[in-house]
Design a protein around this motif. Sequence first.
Motif, short mmCIF file in Angstrom:
data_model
loop_
_atom_site.label_atom_id
_atom_site.label_comp_id
_atom_site.label_asym_id
_atom_site.label_seq_id
_atom_site.Cartn_x
_atom_site.Cartn_y
_atom_site.Cartn_z
N GLY A 2 -24.18 -14.29 102.47
CA GLY A 2 -23.28 -13.59 103.39
C GLY A 2 -22.68 -12.34 102.78
O GLY A 2 -22.61 -11.29 103.43
N PHE A 3 -22.27 -12.45 101.51
CA PHE A 3 -21.70 -11.28 100.84
C PHE A 3 -22.74 -10.17 100.70
O PHE A 3 -22.46 -9.00 100.98
N ASP A 4 -23.95 -10.54 100.26
CA ASP A 4 -24.99 -9.53 100.09
C ASP A 4 -25.42 -8.94 101.43
O ASP A 4 -25.77 -7.75 101.50
N THR A 35 -17.91 0.60 100.64
CA THR A 35 -19.16 0.17 100.01
C THR A 35 -19.01 0.14 98.49
O THR A 35 -19.47 -0.79 97.83
N ALA A 36 -18.36 1.15 97.93
CA ALA A 36 -18.12 1.18 96.48
C ALA A 36 -17.28 -0.02 96.05
O ALA A 36 -17.53 -0.64 95.01
N THR A 37 -16.30 -0.37 96.86
CA THR A 37 -15.47 -1.54 96.56
C THR A 37 -16.29 -2.82 96.56
O THR A 37 -16.17 -3.66 95.66
N LEU A 38 -17.15 -2.98 97.56
CA LEU A 38 -18.01 -4.16 97.61
C LEU A 38 -18.95 -4.22 96.41
O LEU A 38 -19.19 -5.30 95.85
N LEU A 39 -19.48 -3.07 95.99
CA LEU A 39 -20.36 -3.04 94.83
C LEU A 39 -19.62 -3.45 93.55
O LEU A 39 -20.16 -4.19 92.72
N CYS A 40 -18.39 -3.00 93.40
CA CYS A 40 -17.59 -3.39 92.22
C CYS A 40 -17.29 -4.89 92.25
O CYS A 40 -17.36 -5.57 91.22
#
Length: 196
Positions: A57-59, A87-92
Amino acid sequence: MLPEIPSPNDPHVRHLRAMFLAVVTGSFLFLIPWIAYLSVSLPNHRTVGNWRCAWVGFDAALIVAIGITALCAWRRLQIFIPWAVATATLLCCDAWFDIVLDWNSGDLTSAIVTAAVAELPLAALLLYAARKMIRLTLIVALRRAGHNGPVPPLSRLSLVMLTEHGEQGVHEEEGERDRAVGGGPRSEHGPDRRAP
């Protein structure tokens, strides 16, 4: 027809701002003891269900965010900026949880490499692009409004403010409002509001 700029003295505007500040500040203050409580109460090991569902779900959310960010960039839409930051926040977050949750496993090396080579550089690129776009938007808006002086750095620029005269203003580095965004050509109807 352009929407009217609300007065900073409008009771509804003042009430919404006070509520927003109370919620954000209250959340900050609540999280300090909450983190302290979690640090002593959470177990080091726990068997959980829905592990696969959580990560898939996260991915999936990350893929959607990257896709929308890319689409906004291709179409040159202003909404690219908040999507890039999200998106940058999710990647971190992805890099953090991959490394922390794989800390004592054989997958730690691949988690670190993935974070260092893919997730964190892409997050940094998105944040850099978002910052550049905010700065460019600000410069264009100020120039269209007739502001020809130097544009202060984003780190020292306050939010666009509404003065008692209904003009938009910027704080210079000294914190003074000596240049007004709406200070360009005026008509008898008030400041020029052509700037985005």
